[in-house]
Design an enzyme around this catalytic site. Sequence first.
Site, PDB file in Angstrom:
ATOM      1  N   GLU A  93       0.819  -1.207   0.000  1.00 18.54           N
ATOM      2  CA  GLU A  93       0.000   0.000   0.000  1.00 18.54           C
ATOM      3  C   GLU A  93       0.854   1.258   0.000  1.00 18.54           C
ATOM      4  O   GLU A  93       1.963   1.266   0.532  1.00 18.54           O
ATOM      5  CB  GLU A  93      -0.929  -0.016   1.227  1.00 18.54           C
ATOM      6  CG  GLU A  93      -1.958  -1.136   1.127  1.00 18.54           C
ATOM      7  CD  GLU A  93      -2.802  -1.315   2.377  1.00 18.54           C
ATOM      8  OE1 GLU A  93      -3.908  -1.828   2.234  1.00 18.54           O
ATOM      9  OE2 GLU A  93      -2.371  -0.943   3.472  1.00 18.54           O
ATOM     10  N   CYS A 106       3.309   8.576   0.892  1.00 17.93           N
ATOM     11  CA  CYS A 106       3.890   7.651   1.861  1.00 17.93           C
ATOM     12  C   CYS A 106       4.075   6.312   1.166  1.00 17.93           C
ATOM     13  O   CYS A 106       3.122   5.746   0.638  1.00 17.93           O
ATOM     14  CB  CYS A 106       2.943   7.527   3.061  1.00 17.93           C
ATOM     15  SG  CYS A 106       3.507   6.350   4.295  1.00 17.93           S
ATOM     16  N   CYS A 113       5.875  -6.736   7.179  1.00 19.87           N
ATOM     17  CA  CYS A 113       7.001  -6.260   7.990  1.00 19.87           C
ATOM     18  C   CYS A 113       7.366  -7.335   9.000  1.00 19.87           C
ATOM     19  O   CYS A 113       6.482  -7.925   9.622  1.00 19.87           O
ATOM     20  CB  CYS A 113       6.625  -4.972   8.714  1.00 19.87           C
ATOM     21  SG  CYS A 113       7.999  -4.242   9.647  1.00 19.87           S
ATOM     22  N   CYS A 117       6.018  -4.829  15.815  1.00 16.66           N
ATOM     23  CA  CYS A 117       5.753  -3.866  16.885  1.00 16.66           C
ATOM     24  C   CYS A 117       4.314  -4.102  17.357  1.00 16.66           C
ATOM     25  O   CYS A 117       3.414  -4.331  16.547  1.00 16.66           O
ATOM     26  CB  CYS A 117       5.931  -2.436  16.367  1.00 16.66           C
ATOM     27  SG  CYS A 117       7.621  -2.111  15.810  1.00 16.66           S
ATOM     28  N   CYS A 120       1.228  -2.082  15.753  1.00 16.03           N
ATOM     29  CA  CYS A 120       1.189  -1.788  14.315  1.00 16.03           C
ATOM     30  C   CYS A 120       0.554  -2.941  13.539  1.00 16.03           C
ATOM     31  O   CYS A 120       0.978  -4.085  13.653  1.00 16.03           O
ATOM     32  CB  CYS A 120       2.603  -1.519  13.795  1.00 16.03           C
ATOM     33  SG  CYS A 120       2.657  -1.127  12.035  1.00 16.03           S
ATOM     34  N   CYS A 336      -1.165   6.060   9.865  1.00 13.62           N
ATOM     35  CA  CYS A 336       0.039   5.374  10.336  1.00 13.62           C
ATOM     36  C   CYS A 336      -0.305   4.067  11.029  1.00 13.62           C
ATOM     37  O   CYS A 336      -1.161   4.034  11.906  1.00 13.62           O
ATOM     38  CB  CYS A 336       0.791   6.239  11.333  1.00 13.62           C
ATOM     39  SG  CYS A 336       1.273   7.823  10.682  1.00 13.62           S
TER      40      CYS A 336
HETATM   41  N1  SAH Z   1       9.506   0.493  10.075  1.00 10.87           N
HETATM   42  C1  SAH Z   1       9.675   1.916   9.991  1.00 10.87           C
HETATM   43  C2  SAH Z   1       8.846   2.521   8.889  1.00 10.87           C
HETATM   44  C3  SAH Z   1       7.340   2.456   9.123  1.00 10.87           C
HETATM   45  S1  SAH Z   1       6.872   4.006   9.699  1.00 10.87           S
HETATM   46  C4  SAH Z   1       9.408   2.545  11.348  1.00 10.87           C
HETATM   47  O1  SAH Z   1       8.872   1.862  12.194  1.00 10.87           O
HETATM   48  O2  SAH Z   1       9.791   3.676  11.573  1.00 10.87           O
HETATM   49  C5  SAH Z   1       5.339   3.762  10.381  1.00 10.87           C
HETATM   50  C6  SAH Z   1       5.120   4.775  11.495  1.00 10.87           C
HETATM   51  O3  SAH Z   1       3.788   4.618  11.975  1.00 10.87           O
HETATM   52  C7  SAH Z   1       6.044   4.489  12.649  1.00 10.87           C
HETATM   53  O4  SAH Z   1       6.455   5.619  13.319  1.00 10.87           O
HETATM   54  C8  SAH Z   1       5.141   3.636  13.482  1.00 10.87           C
HETATM   55  O5  SAH Z   1       5.565   3.494  14.757  1.00 10.87           O
HETATM   56  C9  SAH Z   1       3.824   4.352  13.364  1.00 10.87           C
HETATM   57  N2  SAH Z   1       2.692   3.504  13.729  1.00 10.87           N
HETATM   58  C10 SAH Z   1       2.627   2.170  13.681  1.00 10.87           C
HETATM   59  N3  SAH Z   1       1.432   1.722  14.116  1.00 10.87           N
HETATM   60  C11 SAH Z   1       0.722   2.811  14.462  1.00 10.87           C
HETATM   61  C12 SAH Z   1      -0.610   3.009  14.964  1.00 10.87           C
HETATM   62  N4  SAH Z   1      -1.431   1.986  15.179  1.00 10.87           N
HETATM   63  N5  SAH Z   1      -1.010   4.269  15.192  1.00 10.87           N
HETATM   64  C13 SAH Z   1      -0.202   5.319  14.918  1.00 10.87           C
HETATM   65  N6  SAH Z   1       1.050   5.185  14.453  1.00 10.87           N
HETATM   66  C14 SAH Z   1       1.509   3.953  14.206  1.00 10.87           C
END
Ligand code: SAH
Length: 353
Positions: A93, A106, A113, A117, A120, A336
């Site tokens: 996406e 973006c 991935c 985390c 996420c 995000c």
């Molecule tokens: N793997 C890299 C690139 C992905 S960025 C990284 O983690 O930085 C994706 C961004 O969205 C990151 O800052 C991540 O922590 C944030 N993110 C992930 N899940 C989220 C959620 N449920 N709500 C808001 N932000 C989120």
Amino acid sequence: MDARLNLFGLSRDALRGVAASLGEPAYRGDQLYRWLYLKRARSTSDMTDLPKAVRAKIDADYTLRWPTVAERSQSFDGTVKYLFRLDDGATIESVYIPESTRRTICISTQAGCPLKCAFCLTGIAGYKRNLRVDEILGQVATVMTESPPRQQGWNVVVMGMGEPLLNYDATVAALRVLMDPEGFAVAPRKLTLSTVGILPALEKLMQEPVRPNLAISLHAPNASLRRELMPIEARYALPDVIAAAQRYPNPRGGLVTYEYVMLRGVNDRPEHARELVRLLKGRRGKVNLIPLNPAREIPFGAPTASAVDAFCRILADAHVTVSVRRPRGQDILAACGQLHLQERARPAVSIPS
Ligand code: SAH
């Protein structure tokens, strides 16, 4: 399937090699490069400064392919989420985000991935593979081409699905073309790469002659909480990640961004804010607070507005530069952490109502 090689995604040097292999001078490779990335030609028939005979030679051995758009969803706020289907059936996406003063794309660097985390959706959906250069650049080419012409300049954020520094070679090859004035011509300070801090790759990125802005996914003010939220903490520890980020040369001396997803009752309390102040005190950088974008599969809640305000104020009072990220495209799961191969969630056969 078409067995011809895809020109799209090749570097300038590789395209000069293509020219040479066709018995053409090297400058034909440079012409191709500009057609592919600066002018975003869809086929050799667009390449009007190449003689017809040269175009025919190219077509015999090469194609020019972007990833296929499988679906577009538009949010009430103008955000558009693109679902691409790749050659092997993997889906990824990208998101187009129009704002008043700029517009942002973006992009993803992996299908899924591996980092998992806890908050996420991309991680929850699992990991398929690294993307190739053409698949990374094809997202940008498609979104730029499809978006309505507007005055605002383009920003590109490498913040979609995947961890860019776990797909180092393809990501950096794509960044070079994105930032090249004869490529996509996105100024380095308009380009941001977000990472959890894969240290060996981050060290390599610092050696690149032209680099994007750096954003670090921090999400906790101490190692033990970070480890609960982000398994990668066991491998690359918070103090080392911050030390490396502090040495990172941002374009034009800009500040590193520390991203902090706020999870209700978990990392959003005043004591966390004070701990974050102590962690960052005296360091150059800015904090971007991201209120959690909740989803059914995520075992955390969004912070209250007053928790976000209080957190923000503690940082600001301590002279830590802080901003709050406004969610965009939440209704279409484009915000995000919400990018997650949504297709799977849908039944394979539509059920008549
Ligand atoms: N793997 C890299 C690139 C992905 S960025 C990284 O983690 O930085 C994706 C961004 O969205 C990151 O800052 C991540 O922590 C944030 N993110 C992930 N899940 C989220 C959620 N449920 N709500 C808001 N932000 C989120």
